[in-house]
Scaffold this motif. Structure first.
Motif, PDB file in Angstrom:
ATOM      1  N   SER A 180      -3.851   1.070  -3.015  1.00 58.62           N
ATOM      2  CA  SER A 180      -3.217  -0.248  -3.261  1.00 58.62           C
ATOM      3  C   SER A 180      -1.997  -0.077  -4.192  1.00 58.62           C
ATOM      4  CB  SER A 180      -4.109  -1.198  -3.958  1.00 58.62           C
ATOM      5  OG  SER A 180      -4.400  -0.682  -5.240  1.00 58.62           O
ATOM      6  N   HIS A 234       1.102  -1.452  -0.067  1.00 57.83           N
ATOM      7  CA  HIS A 234       0.058  -0.124   0.114  1.00 57.83           C
ATOM      8  C   HIS A 234       1.013   1.213   0.083  1.00 57.83           C
ATOM      9  CE1 HIS A 234      -3.765  -2.148   1.705  1.00 57.83           C
ATOM     10  NE2 HIS A 234      -3.378  -2.718   0.819  1.00 57.83           N
ATOM     11  N   LEU A 258      -8.065   3.477  -1.442  1.00 54.16           N
ATOM     12  CA  LEU A 258      -8.569   2.712  -0.267  1.00 54.16           C
ATOM     13  C   LEU A 258      -9.020   3.373   0.793  1.00 54.16           C
ATOM     14  CD1 LEU A 258      -5.603  -0.211  -0.471  1.00 54.16           C
ATOM     15  CD2 LEU A 258      -7.806  -0.389  -1.444  1.00 54.16           C
TER      16      LEU A 258
END
Length: 346
Positions: A271, A255, A277
């Motif tokens: 990601s 990440h 995210l």
């Protein structure tokens, strides 16, 4: 019977008093929990935080519009945020804008510094306090740097839409140029080499490429071919207008945590392929992160344990009380920055 019960009660109370208290379970920190790691003294305006392999934390003072005649400084803190030492940067052009970024380190422990007023790459030996100029990047505004294959250093240029390459023992050159890296005042910022994928991740604050609105930022991917030449630049993610993606760190999960230096004043989690995210804080623009100091031009996200250290520059407001390093819990450890065996200067 009453005497027996009474004796049992007395015995039970005595046993309870003699027993050690039950251990209190440690409370795990919440994701995005934010604390003030350290305040940054004058001339302030930190833009990047670097965590050295010696366990200490370093930051330079970037461009302070009120600091004409005052040299930039490099600060050193312990891993707990205690200010230990600082050094004034020599030989700057002090009559105009000037700043320094602690961008990386060499294999033998020297700091790699990017100095803006002379477009120079410097080293600082933290054992002796000696500065040494190792490269000149003519006309550049050097911003971030990462080591890459064969011990080459790759440097972003905030003002000119190019990536510079300083080969091991060689002469600096403009290695990659694209109008995707040409910004409207706000240009190319963070750069990190991913050895497993043999690519560079690059953040861009604005772009005149025509791919989106000029005020949208981007996270780009740029492969490095086996012959050392750049591959094809591609976009992994596009920000909202005026968010100004800046420095970033990569977690062990892959990440990517990017500091948004623009109006929203947030951290964005992506990601490894660029899917968004999460964001923090939930409410943009306010900078309210739960700590005594709100996000105010957050410029970097550098891993220290399971936290990322955020340089709070306060570039627009110039509020010295906001110029600090903030520690933000993200719940995972970061990948160690790439440091090849050939990562030396001189």
């Amino acid at each position: 019977m009453r005497r027996i019960l009474g004796r049992c009660v007395v015995l039970l109370v005595a046993l309870l008093l003699a027993s050690p208290p039950a251990p209190v379970a440690a409370v795990a920190p919440h994701k995005w929990e934010t604390h003030v790691f350290a305040r940054v003294p004058a001339p302030g305006f930190p833009a990047y935080v670097f965590v050295h392999r010696n366990g200490r934390v370093y930051a330079g003072t970037y461009i302070n519009p009120q600091a004409a005649g005052v040299p930039s400084r490099v600060f050193e803190w312990s891993s707990a945020g205690q200010l230990l030492r600082s050094w004034a940067v020599p030989n700057q052009v002090l009559s105009g804008d000037h700043g320094v970024q602690v961008a990386n380190q060499t294999r033998d422990g020297k700091l790699v510094l990017l100095e803006t007023s002379t477009s120079s790459v410097l080293t600082l030996d933290v054992k002796t306090g000696r500065f040494h100029r190792v490269a000149h990047l003519p006309g550049a505004v050097p911003n971030y740097a990462t080591w890459g294959p064969a011990g080459a250093l790759f440097v972003t240029d905030y003002g000119n839409g190019v990536i510079w390459k300083i080969p091991s023992g060689g002469t600096p050159r403009k290695w990659f140029a694209s109008n995707a890296l040409d910004g409207i005042e706000f240009g190319t910022t963070g750069i990190v080499f991913r050895p497993g994928r043999r690519d560079l991740l690059i953040t861009q604050q604005t772009s005149i490429s025509g791919e989106s609105l000029p005020t949208n930022g981007h996270l780009y991917r740029l492969p490095i071919r086996a012959n050392g030449r750049p591959g094809k630049l591609s976009t992994l993610w596009t920000s909202q207008p005026t968010e100004l993606p800046d420095g970033f760190g990569i977690g062990r999960s892959g990440h990517i945590y990017i500091a948004m230096a623009g109006l929203t004043a947030q951290l964005v989690e992506l990601s490894g392929s660029g899917k968004e995210l999460d964001r923090f804080p939930d409410t943009p623009f306010t900078g309210d992160n739960g700590s005594p100091i709100p996000f105010d031009t957050p410029c970097s996200a550098t891993f220290l344990g399971t936290r990322v250290l955020v340089a709070n520059q306060s570039a627009i407001l110039g509020d010295a009380t906001h110029q600090a390093i903030l520690a933000v819990q993200v719940g995972e450890r970061g990948r160690a920055p790439y440091l090849p065996t050939g990562a030396y200067f001189g």
